[in-house]
Motif scaffolding. Structure first.
Motif, short mmCIF file in Angstrom:
data_model
loop_
_atom_site.label_atom_id
_atom_site.label_comp_id
_atom_site.label_asym_id
_atom_site.label_seq_id
_atom_site.Cartn_x
_atom_site.Cartn_y
_atom_site.Cartn_z
N MET A 125 0.84 -1.20 0.00
CA MET A 125 0.00 0.00 0.00
C MET A 125 0.87 1.25 0.00
N GLN A 126 1.98 1.22 0.80
CA GLN A 126 2.87 2.38 0.82
C GLN A 126 3.51 2.58 -0.54
N GLY A 127 3.73 1.49 -1.26
CA GLY A 127 4.36 1.60 -2.57
C GLY A 127 3.37 1.82 -3.69
N ASN A 128 2.13 2.16 -3.35
CA ASN A 128 1.08 2.40 -4.34
C ASN A 128 0.86 1.23 -5.29
N ASP A 129 0.95 0.02 -4.74
CA ASP A 129 0.69 -1.18 -5.53
C ASP A 129 -0.35 -2.02 -4.79
N GLU A 179 -9.19 3.51 11.40
CA GLU A 179 -8.08 4.36 11.85
C GLU A 179 -6.82 4.08 11.05
N GLY A 180 -6.82 2.97 10.32
CA GLY A 180 -5.67 2.62 9.50
C GLY A 180 -5.84 3.12 8.07
N TRP A 181 -6.36 2.25 7.23
CA TRP A 181 -6.37 2.55 5.79
C TRP A 181 -7.31 3.68 5.42
N VAL A 182 -8.46 3.78 6.08
CA VAL A 182 -9.39 4.85 5.73
C VAL A 182 -8.80 6.20 6.13
N ALA A 183 -8.25 6.26 7.36
CA ALA A 183 -7.65 7.51 7.83
C ALA A 183 -6.49 7.92 6.95
N ALA A 184 -5.80 6.94 6.38
CA ALA A 184 -4.66 7.24 5.51
C ALA A 184 -5.12 7.63 4.11
N GLY A 185 -6.43 7.63 3.88
CA GLY A 185 -6.95 8.02 2.57
C GLY A 185 -6.69 7.01 1.47
N LEU A 237 -12.34 -1.75 -1.09
CA LEU A 237 -11.82 -1.37 -2.41
C LEU A 237 -10.75 -0.30 -2.22
N PRO A 238 -9.47 -0.68 -2.40
CA PRO A 238 -8.40 0.32 -2.24
C PRO A 238 -8.45 1.35 -3.36
N LYS A 239 -8.01 2.56 -3.06
CA LYS A 239 -7.90 3.59 -4.11
C LYS A 239 -6.82 3.19 -5.11
N GLY A 240 -7.04 3.52 -6.36
CA GLY A 240 -6.00 3.34 -7.36
C GLY A 240 -5.92 1.95 -7.98
N VAL A 241 -6.88 1.07 -7.74
CA VAL A 241 -6.85 -0.22 -8.44
C VAL A 241 -7.37 0.00 -9.86
N LYS A 242 -6.90 -0.86 -10.80
CA LYS A 242 -7.19 -0.62 -12.21
C LYS A 242 -8.56 -1.13 -12.62
N ASN A 243 -9.14 -2.03 -11.79
CA ASN A 243 -10.39 -2.67 -12.23
C ASN A 243 -11.46 -2.57 -11.15
#
Lengths: 323, 431
Positions: B95-99, B114-120, B324-330
């Motif tokens: 996630m930190q590496g935008n993958d 408090e983790g992934w949602v807070a981190a946007g 659903l993470p941000k930035g996925v292609k599908n």
């Protein structure tokens, strides 16, 4: 008597290069062009990332959201006041000392025994060297099973009245308090040292064997002529001649033991009361489980410095020896 | 001279090849991108479900999905390790590496919010919930656990109960014992067992979260649901006398555990109960999956279960969810998968094998065993409490610190140091 050169590095460096200021020829440019890509990559991916880690360790980035504000030495201050990290430093020190001492003593002993022109020498060489071919993870899993309190060697020890707890033992021998921790030798570390020694002794054997073979027979004959016993021969002449090898072994083993992670992670984990925890494991858990990136980076920098304490004097001394 | 020239030539060739290598790899990745827009990117499902029952459940779910959408290629990217300890590390670096993986397993509650949602890093899924008509199919308390600031961020697939006391039926019957309902009864039973030379309580804290799991159950039993929840919002201090009482109870319990606890993981400890070497075990209901699927034991014959002492009518809830993470292609394919995951069909394919109960309230109880049916009933009526050890109650960083403190406490048994450490770690919670 002249010092006998035995390490390969010293042999090649035996011809002193005369340093002169010369104009760069096409050859030099060509060599530089060939070296440039790897120099650039190493600066970027080794030194660049070391600098990056150092920068992170001074920041406030202790959550999933990067925070680059400057924290000063806060992360380091926290670490050195942390019970777990103090225990890590104690464990690393104990582990390093026991591990290196055992590898050197066993390595020399086995190498000398192997050097007695026995039959099937190559078989024994392979047996001793074979553990080196395994990864620390495999070693850790195997020894974890062997030392498990309810399986492995304990199945043989229990009928003899020995109820060993091995790596689950939380006893600390020596016990005086220093900071928050009890300083001494954690018994559980010994189990880990045994596994590490089993794996790395073969390397020391190979080094010492090469060293023994490089000692000219004339030296031994001369000593025997002067009436030295075999013990005196080894104690007074051969072992001192092997000293440069011992230095190399110490350097190599020290950097392995100071940044050890995989063996401990596979074999014991941090252990109850952190008796087998090391900075590598702590760094991993802090950074990737707790998301304390700045704290993790600080641990990594402390590990780098601890290795540098061993490596830098060695580099300086070998540079002097070479020129 | 010629030698020199050929060397220069070699260098030029080398650089040229390197450059062309780069450009060709660029063009091939472009091709892949174009191709994927037609055929669809791989749907990468990231989890830590590699154990027997849980892997079967995941595979059943993937099979169901592929029957519905045969065109979408699925990749099962599971990483082994109890309670997701290793998987979370892999996920964090990706996630930190935008993958990001297409979708990943995350515990509902603080770990998500408090983790992934807070981190946007997460996309809201409100539209999916409305489209599928899920708002009244999941309990409100559960939807709140996967929501932050009015947006919903993941789909729960299962519910595990954390406050279960598993016991060996035969040992209890042979010694004429009843499973304890209160801590006092627990210690009476434990003393009797100890007198007979049986380990009363199994513990496997090679991974320290297992000891934290026991501790959080004692906290819940001592404080009650309301006060227990207040600990994680900073409304109740760890210096409260009730917390001290819980720590004392926890400390007393540690006198009854197996000696080799620090060399065992949770399965190894469960094995002690299965083999009759230990009588009781406090652990979540994935133990049932392990007993039934791996050890072939029978519910209510070989082993029994009751709520942990003092926690009857309370439900320590652990829910696995996928977002659903941000930035996925599908994203559209991911939503299709989430829709299957949240459907009655999907939940009933997954949960009976995994040993958990469905997160939906309208799932089919006949597909579940005796334990499952009763737990589904309890889930509807009990007070829900989030689990600390499993990331629902507080952020990962705090959980890591609690695990460290518990690890030290189990050996040193120093009540004051333990509470001080918890209280100082809790200052982070109020942020």
């Amino acid at each position: 008597m002249e010092k006998v050169n035995i390490t390969p590095a010293e042999k090649t460096a035996a011809v002193p290069a005369v340093r002169k200021k010369r104009k760069w020829t096409a050859d030099h440019w060509l060599a530089a062009a060939f070296l440039a890509p790897s120099v650039i990559l190493i600066f970027l991916f080794v030194y660049g990332f070391i600098a990056w880690t150092g920068y992170v360790s001074l920041s406030n980035w202790n959550s999933l959201v990067p925070d680059w504000s400057f924290a000063g030495l806060k992360n380091y201050w926290y670490l050195f006041h942390d019970f777990r990290f103090q225990a890590d430093l104690r464990n690393t020190l104990v582990f390093t000392v026991l591990f290196i001492a055992a590898v050197i003593v066993l390595g020399q002993l086995l190498a000398i025994l192997l050097d007695q022109n026995l039959r099937g020498e190559s078989l024994f060489r392979n047996i001793f060297f074979f553990p080196m071919a395994l990864s620390f993870v495999v070693t850790g899993v195997v020894w974890q099973w062997l030392f498990n309190p309810s399986t492995g060697v304990n199945l043989f020890l229990k009928p003899l009245g020995l109820d060993s707890k091995w790596y689950t033992d939380t006893t600390i021998l020596g016990g005086f308090h220093w900071g928050k921790i009890e300083f001494g030798i954690p018994v559980a570390i010994i189990a880990v040292v045994v596994a590490a020694v089993w794996q790395m002794t073969g390397f020391a054997v190979a080094m010492y064997l090469a060293g023994l073979r490089a000692i000219p027979d004339e030296v031994r004959e001369a000593a025997r002529m002067d009436g030295a016993t075999e013990f005196q021969l080894y104690w007074k002449i051969i072992l001192p001649l092997l000293r440069p090898i011992t230095v190399s072994v110490i350097i190599i083993m020290a950097h392995i033991s100071l940044k050890i992670f995989d063996l401990i992670y596979a074999m014991t984990g941090p252990g109850a009361n952190f008796v087998t925890d090391v900075p590598g494991v702590y760094m991993f858990e802090t950074t990737f489980r707790g998301n304390y990136y700045a704290n993790g980076a600080a641990i990594a920098i402390v590990m780098l410095l601890s290795v540098a304490i061993f490596i830098v004097p060695y580099l300086i001394s070998s540079r002097k020896g070479g020129s | 001279m010629r030698k020199k020239a050929s060397a220069w030539l070699a260098l030029a060739l080398g650089i040229g090849m390197a450059l062309s290598g780069c450009s060709s790899s660029n063009s091939s990745s472009d091709n892949a991108k174009q191709g994927s827009q037609k055929a669809g990117e791989k749907l990468e499902i990231f989890s830590w479900w590699t154990g027997a029952g849980e892997e079967d459940g995941l595979k059943a779910l993937i099979k169901l999905f592929q029957e519905k959408y045969p065109d979408i290629e699925v990749e099962n990217a599971a990483v082994a390790g109890g309670a997701g300890t290793n998987a979370k590390a892999v996920l964090a670096s990706r996630m930190q590496g935008n993958d990001p993986p297409s979708t990943f397993q995350v515990h509902g509650g603080a770990e998500l919010n408090e983790g992934w949602v807070a981190a946007g890093k997460m996309e809201p899924l409100n539209d999916l919930y409305e489209k599928e008509g899920w708002m009244d199919k999941f309990p409100k308390a559960l939807i709140d656990m996967v929501s932050k600031d009015g947006n919903i961020y993941s789909v729960p697939v299962n519910i595990h109960r954390g406050n279960v006391l598993w016991y060996n039926k035969k040992l209890f019957a042979d010694n004429g014992l009843q499973p304890p309902k209160t801590f006092d009864e627990f210690f009476q039973v434990a003393d009797k067992l100890k007198a007979k030379g049986i380990t009363p309580l199994a513990l496997g804290d090679k991974e320290p979260w297992a000891a934290t799991h026991l501790f959080e159950n004692v906290l819940l039993g001592t404080l009650g649901t309301e006060n227990y929840k207040k600990l994680w919002t900073g409304e109740l201090s760890f210096n409260d006398p009730q917390v001290k009482q819980a720590v004392e109870t926890f400390k007393k319990m540690l006198n009854y555990i197996n000696e080799d606890h620090s060399s065992r993981n949770w399965q190894d400890a469960a094995q002690l109960v299965a083999e009759g070497k230990a009588a009781m075990y406090v652990m979540g209901d994935w133990v049932k999956g392990y007993f039934v699927n791996d050890l072939k034991l029978k519910v209510n014959e070989d082993f029994g279960y009751v709520p942990v002492p003092n926690t009857e009518g309370k439900f320590m809830v652990i829910t696995d969810t996928f977002g659903l993470p941000k930035g996925v292609k599908n994203p559209d394919d991911v939503k299709k998968f989430l829709a299957v995951l949240g459907s009655v069909e999907g939940q009933d394919a997954f949960n009976p094998l995994k040993g958990s109960i469905p997160a939906r309230i309208d799932a089919d109880p006949s597909k579940y065993d005796e334990y499952g049916k009763q737990t589904m009933q309890d889930f509807k009526t009990a007070e829900l409490a989030p689990s600390l050890a499993h990331g629902s109650a507080a952020p990962e960083g705090f959980v890591t610190k609690v695990n460290q403190a518990v690890n030290i406490f189990v050996t040193q048994k120093d009540v004051k140091t333990f509470i001080d450490t918890l209280a100082s770690a809790a200052t982070e919670l109020k942020k």
